[in-house]
Scaffold this motif. Structure first.
Motif, mmCIF file in Angstrom:
data_model
loop_
_atom_site.group_PDB
_atom_site.id
_atom_site.type_symbol
_atom_site.label_atom_id
_atom_site.label_comp_id
_atom_site.label_asym_id
_atom_site.label_seq_id
_atom_site.Cartn_x
_atom_site.Cartn_y
_atom_site.Cartn_z
ATOM 1 N N LEU A 102 0.833 -1.199 0.000
ATOM 2 C CA LEU A 102 0.000 0.000 0.000
ATOM 3 C C LEU A 102 0.869 1.249 0.000
ATOM 4 C CD1 LEU A 102 -2.726 1.430 0.167
ATOM 5 C CD2 LEU A 102 -2.651 1.126 2.661
ATOM 6 N N LYS A 103 1.966 1.228 0.726
ATOM 7 C CA LYS A 103 2.841 2.401 0.767
ATOM 8 C C LYS A 103 3.475 2.660 -0.597
ATOM 9 C CE LYS A 103 3.758 2.678 5.663
ATOM 10 N NZ LYS A 103 4.699 3.172 6.661
ATOM 11 N N VAL A 104 3.790 1.596 -1.331
ATOM 12 C CA VAL A 104 4.304 1.769 -2.691
ATOM 13 C C VAL A 104 3.246 2.434 -3.563
ATOM 14 C CG1 VAL A 104 5.071 0.576 -4.779
ATOM 15 C CG2 VAL A 104 5.927 -0.145 -2.542
ATOM 16 N N LEU A 105 1.997 1.982 -3.434
ATOM 17 C CA LEU A 105 0.905 2.573 -4.209
ATOM 18 C C LEU A 105 0.760 4.057 -3.887
ATOM 19 C CD1 LEU A 105 -1.535 1.952 -6.145
ATOM 20 C CD2 LEU A 105 -2.916 1.725 -4.068
ATOM 21 N N LEU A 106 0.770 4.407 -2.629
ATOM 22 C CA LEU A 106 0.629 5.806 -2.224
ATOM 23 C C LEU A 106 1.820 6.634 -2.700
ATOM 24 C CD1 LEU A 106 -0.714 5.268 1.418
ATOM 25 C CD2 LEU A 106 -2.038 5.828 -0.632
ATOM 26 N N HIS A 107 3.003 6.031 -2.716
ATOM 27 C CA HIS A 107 4.192 6.706 -3.242
ATOM 28 C C HIS A 107 4.029 7.006 -4.728
ATOM 29 C CE1 HIS A 107 8.339 7.494 -4.382
ATOM 30 N NE2 HIS A 107 8.322 6.444 -5.191
ATOM 31 N N HIS A 108 3.518 6.026 -5.493
ATOM 32 C CA HIS A 108 3.300 6.233 -6.929
ATOM 33 C C HIS A 108 2.270 7.345 -7.169
ATOM 34 C CE1 HIS A 108 5.745 3.317 -9.012
ATOM 35 N NE2 HIS A 108 5.364 2.345 -8.198
ATOM 36 N N TYR A 109 1.248 7.371 -6.361
ATOM 37 C CA TYR A 109 0.187 8.369 -6.551
ATOM 38 C C TYR A 109 0.628 9.773 -6.159
ATOM 39 C CZ TYR A 109 -3.678 5.132 -7.546
ATOM 40 O OH TYR A 109 -4.515 4.222 -8.133
ATOM 41 N N SER A 110 1.410 9.886 -5.097
ATOM 42 C CA SER A 110 1.739 11.203 -4.551
ATOM 43 C C SER A 110 3.090 11.738 -5.005
ATOM 44 C CB SER A 110 1.731 11.146 -3.021
ATOM 45 O OG SER A 110 2.785 10.317 -2.553
ATOM 46 N N GLY A 111 4.003 10.839 -5.380
ATOM 47 C CA GLY A 111 5.356 11.259 -5.678
ATOM 48 C C GLY A 111 6.168 11.544 -4.433
ATOM 49 N N GLN A 112 5.624 11.274 -3.241
ATOM 50 C CA GLN A 112 6.309 11.537 -1.987
ATOM 51 C C GLN A 112 7.074 10.302 -1.504
ATOM 52 O OE1 GLN A 112 2.323 13.392 -0.527
ATOM 53 N NE2 GLN A 112 3.839 13.912 1.027
ATOM 54 N N ARG A 113 8.174 10.552 -0.810
ATOM 55 C CA ARG A 113 8.923 9.464 -0.172
ATOM 56 C C ARG A 113 8.474 9.254 1.267
ATOM 57 N NH1 ARG A 113 15.314 10.160 -1.239
ATOM 58 N NH2 ARG A 113 15.218 9.089 0.765
ATOM 59 N N ASP A 114 8.090 10.330 1.904
ATOM 60 C CA ASP A 114 7.692 10.279 3.315
ATOM 61 C C ASP A 114 6.231 9.826 3.394
ATOM 62 O OD1 ASP A 114 7.421 10.581 6.019
ATOM 63 O OD2 ASP A 114 7.692 12.756 6.046
ATOM 64 N N ILE A 115 6.021 8.537 3.669
ATOM 65 C CA ILE A 115 4.677 7.968 3.666
ATOM 66 C C ILE A 115 4.345 7.456 5.065
ATOM 67 C CG2 ILE A 115 3.113 6.268 2.658
ATOM 68 C CD1 ILE A 115 4.072 8.231 0.590
ATOM 69 N N CYS A 116 3.340 8.040 5.671
ATOM 70 C CA CYS A 116 2.896 7.621 7.008
ATOM 71 C C CYS A 116 1.458 7.107 6.907
ATOM 72 C CB CYS A 116 2.976 8.784 7.995
ATOM 73 S SG CYS A 116 2.707 8.299 9.714
ATOM 74 N N VAL A 117 1.241 5.882 7.372
ATOM 75 C CA VAL A 117 -0.076 5.235 7.324
ATOM 76 C C VAL A 117 -0.443 4.795 8.732
ATOM 77 C CG1 VAL A 117 -1.360 3.237 6.446
ATOM 78 C CG2 VAL A 117 0.197 4.480 4.938
ATOM 79 N N GLY A 118 -1.696 4.945 9.086
ATOM 80 C CA GLY A 118 -2.162 4.517 10.400
ATOM 81 C C GLY A 118 -2.628 3.073 10.381
ATOM 82 N N SER A 119 -2.560 2.425 11.534
ATOM 83 C CA SER A 119 -3.076 1.064 11.654
ATOM 84 C C SER A 119 -3.518 0.826 13.082
ATOM 85 C CB SER A 119 -2.017 0.039 11.253
ATOM 86 O OG SER A 119 -2.572 -1.263 11.223
ATOM 87 N N GLY A 120 -4.531 -0.010 13.239
ATOM 88 C CA GLY A 120 -5.023 -0.327 14.572
ATOM 89 C C GLY A 120 -4.331 -1.551 15.146
ATOM 90 N N ILE A 121 -4.204 -1.583 16.456
ATOM 91 C CA ILE A 121 -3.660 -2.751 17.151
ATOM 92 C C ILE A 121 -4.597 -3.079 18.302
ATOM 93 C CG2 ILE A 121 -2.148 -1.423 18.705
ATOM 94 C CD1 ILE A 121 -0.083 -3.734 18.259
ATOM 95 N N ALA A 122 -4.781 -4.359 18.564
ATOM 96 C CA ALA A 122 -5.839 -4.811 19.476
ATOM 97 C C ALA A 122 -5.751 -4.184 20.856
ATOM 98 C CB ALA A 122 -5.813 -6.333 19.588
ATOM 99 N N GLY A 123 -4.530 -3.977 21.378
ATOM 100 C CA GLY A 123 -4.393 -3.362 22.692
ATOM 101 C C GLY A 123 -4.802 -4.263 23.844
ATOM 102 N N ARG A 124 -4.876 -5.581 23.580
ATOM 103 C CA ARG A 124 -5.302 -6.525 24.634
ATOM 104 C C ARG A 124 -4.111 -7.414 24.993
ATOM 105 N NH1 ARG A 124 -11.470 -7.299 24.587
ATOM 106 N NH2 ARG A 124 -12.193 -5.687 23.155
ATOM 107 N N GLN A 125 -3.175 -6.832 25.703
ATOM 108 C CA GLN A 125 -1.950 -7.541 26.045
ATOM 109 C C GLN A 125 -2.085 -8.383 27.311
ATOM 110 O OE1 GLN A 125 0.371 -3.676 25.526
ATOM 111 N NE2 GLN A 125 1.859 -5.176 24.835
#
Length: 697
Positions: free
Chosen positions: A379-402
């Motif tokens: 997905l980050k490669v796709l966003l890089h192709h679309y934006s032309g940017q190198r700095d790609i930050c994507v959010g993701s959820g984590i269960a938080g049930r340790q």
């Protein structure tokens, strides 16, 4: 039809039960690949793995992620290890020590640690019970703009003889059992706290739906209205349910929970309990659900104490270093971004076939990463192709049930991680994959820091038009399996409902099934059209296919377009027969038309328009100015102007001066605009007053 009792898997047992069960199976080591466990630590770990993986076909030197493990099972391994061995352990440690043998050594070292084990136990409740950090953020959003986008709905069709009394009893029992579902939020003098309502105060809403039997559109409208009805967080139960009776054997159940009291993991807990309590009630037997060790309020109190000011400050330091000066993602959009973010959205389903899914799994195993890491990197490669940017930050959820104590709780435990990468054309996909792995493991190690605290620490100036830190979300749904819904003899099936909200610009949610990957792309309709979203999904599939074929390929060479699109670009667009004379330029043709119809309208944009004469005169004035500035034959002249009649004046003026216009979309990232200006070596550029700032610096 009787249902099997729920929560009877090995994974739900206590540490003592795990060891006892393992001892009863010690003679079955012939099914192992490699070495059998030797000491008590290895035996305990082996039993935990076997219970969660559902098989014993592994040895102490086999990699957890190559014998069926994934991030979800890793979370559950962590919680069971913590409870059995009384050690503090992170999901990262499972990646770093992926075999029973290596993990056993690590655990023994941890048991010598001076840091006390931080399990969650019920504690005396203060008069004002604090909100968890995640609840605090959602409460603030609700007060500021409402929170319909944080509704978690489910629409079910029930066919057969339904026991309405049993259904209401079931849902009431669950709300009595989980305090968070009967928790409201009070605010006074700058302080917000949880107030837990008394039991048995909830009611199932019964709706006569006979008139909907022949009108599905009206039924859908009624369902959508129920889903979108705002919660009053100061007085409503956090779960509401309406039963629409179409006829005696046909009902529609609409259940909506608020995210402030629930998350994706909670859905599987809810479904498990609905099935067990309902069937136990109609069969006249006690349910097999055990007593909950703690409640969500206990977790909130523990979290506040555990993340005291000094501890939190130290943990936030990691995120400050990782996310400082992160650039906003500037993707091309169909519509101009509103000055203030809205939650208007839609949902587009998509799928990735079984063959490609298997290839992605194989690549992940070969590279020592999880499927999540491979998909996120893609997905980050796709966003890089679309934006032309190198700095790609994507959010993701984590269960938080340790902690194992919270696994069977309904509540808002999920946390958000901001995962930043440097995506370079000259790097291979394999290089990026290892970078994403390292970043993800580091984030897992520091996952306890609530996302809202990270935002407070890093974002000094909020842009109201977009979400802070990232605008694209990616989630691989690793939540416990939801059992088949059988309420006595009633058959249940999920019903579709209209999805009209969005939390981010783009939000990818993927679930693994026996047929491959099933996904949904939630998108902001203020930014994107449905057609563009389908193109994005097509490019994502195409990119995944290219990656599994040649993962060592340079990122800049990975193709996102299909063969059909390639043919269209190379051939279809270039084989049209010209309707214009080859001996005349577009400037000459335009001037001939001006001479024929000077008063006719030449260009219209919204409320503005110009005749051929007016457009020609303005373009001539600009052309003379450009020639005086040194523009001549084939001089490159960048033009950065928003869509307007002025854009046409600029383009035509450049052509009349003999130059070549280079379009710079004002929505391009600043980095791309700077690069294009440098690449053209332009001494003069055209811009509107509104866009002139884009050309500076």
């Amino acid at each position: 039809m009787k249902n099997k009792p729920v929560n009877k898997t090995l994974g739900a047992k206590t540490g003592k039960d795990i060891l006892n069960l393992f001892k009863s199976k010690e003679g079955k080591a012939n099914g192992l690949n490699g070495n059998a466990p030797t000491d008590e630590t290895e035996k305990g770990l082996f039993a935990i793995w076997a219970g969660l993986l559902g098989h014993e076909n592994f040895g102490t030197n086999d990699d957890f992620f190559q014998v069926g493990g994934n991030s979800l099972k890793g979370v559950q391994v962590v919680s069971r290890i913590s409870k059995l061995f009384l050690v503090n352990i992170q999901l990262t440690d499972i990646f770093l020590h992926p075999t029973v043998s290596a993990l056993a050594v690590f655990i023994k070292e941890q048991q010598k640690s001076v840091f006390p084990f931080s399990g969650i136990v019920p504690q005396p409740r203060p008069e004002l019970i604090p909100l968890s950090f995640s609840q605090e953020r959602l409460w603030f959003i609700d007060q500021l703009e409402g929170s319909v986008q944080y509704h978690l709905p489910a629409v079910l069709q029930l066919k057969g003889k339904l026991d309405q009394v049993a259904l209401e009893y079931t849902l009431q029992s669950i709300i009595n059992r989980h305090e968070v579902l009967r928790t409201v939020f009070r605010h006074k003098d700058g302080q917000t706290w949880q107030h837990i309502k008394d039991k048995d105060g909830w009611k199932l809403s019964l709706i006569d739906g006979a008139s909907y039997s022949k009108n599905q559109e009206e039924l859908q409208n009624a369902v959508n209205k129920l889903i979108k009805e705002p919660f009053d967080l100061s007085k409503d139960h956090m779960l509401r349910a309406s039963l629409i009776a179409i006829d005696e054997g046909n009902h529609v159940l609409v259940v909506t929970m608020h995210h402030i009291a629930s998350d994706g993991w909670s859905t599987s807990v809810l479904v498990n309990e609905v099935v067990e309590i309902y069937n136990a009630h109609v069969e006249g037997r006690p349910s097999n659900l055990g007593t909950l060790e703690i409640q969500y309020a206990d977790f909130a109190i523990w979290q506040r104490n555990h993340l005291s000011a000094g501890v939190l400050d130290q943990k936030i330091k990691y995120w400050k270093e990782k996310l400082q000066a992160v650039a906003p993602l500037e993707l091309m959009t169909d519509f101009s971004r509103p000055p203030v973010w809205t939650s208007r959205g839609a949902m587009a389903p998509f799928s990735i076939d079984k063959k490609l899914t298997e290839q992605l799994h194989l690549l992940s195993q070969q590279e020592g990463v999880t499927l999540f890491m491979t998909l996120l990197s893609s997905l980050k490669v796709l966003l890089h192709h679309y934006s032309g940017q190198r700095d790609i930050c994507v959010g993701s959820g984590i269960a938080g049930r340790q902690q194992q104590e919270v696994e069977n709780l309904i509540g808002f435990f999920v946390n958000t991680l901001a995962l930043r990468s440097d995506v370079k054309d000259e790097a291979s996909f394999k290089d990026l994959l290892q970078q994403v792995k390292a970043t993800t493991l580091g984030a897992y190690e520091h996952q306890e820091v609530p996302f809202e605290k990270i935002v407070d620490a890093i974002v000094t100036q909020r842009d109201l038009s977009r979400n802070p830190l990232f605008q694209v979300m990616f989630v691989l749904q690793n939540t416990p399996d939801v059992p088949e819904l059988h309420l006595g003899e009633v058959q249940l099936s999920r019903e579709e409902y209209e999805h009209t909200t969005a939390q981010f610009d783009l939000s990818f949610s993927i679930t693994e099934t026996a047929e491959g990957l099933q996904g949904e792309l939630e998108y902001c309709t203020d930014l994107y059209s449905a057609q563009t979203i389908q193109r994005i999904l097509g490019h994502f599939r195409q990119l995944l296919g290219a990656i599994v074929i040649e993962p060592q390929q340079l990122i800049g060479n990975l193709s996102i377009i299909s063969e059909e699109e390639r043919n269209q670009l190379l051939f279809d667009f270039n084989t049209t027969q010209s309707k214009y004379p080859d001996t005349k330029s577009i400037v000459q043709l335009f001037e001939e038309q001006t001479a024929k119809t000077p008063a006719n309208t030449a260009v219209i944009f919204e409320g503005d328009q110009l005749s051929y004469r007016e457009l020609n005169e303005r373009a001539n004035q600009l052309a003379h100015y450009l020639r005086n500035k040194g523009v001549g034959q084939e001089t490159l002249v960048p033009i950065c102007v928003e869509r307007s009649v002025g854009m046409m004046v600029g383009i035509l003026g450049i052509l009349k001066a003999g130059g070549v216009y280079v379009p710079l979309d004002p929505r391009y990232p600043a980095e791309r605009i700077r690069y294009m200006l440098e690449d053209t070596s332009a001494s003069v550029a055209i811009s509107s007053e509104e866009c002139s700032s884009k050309l500076q610096g």
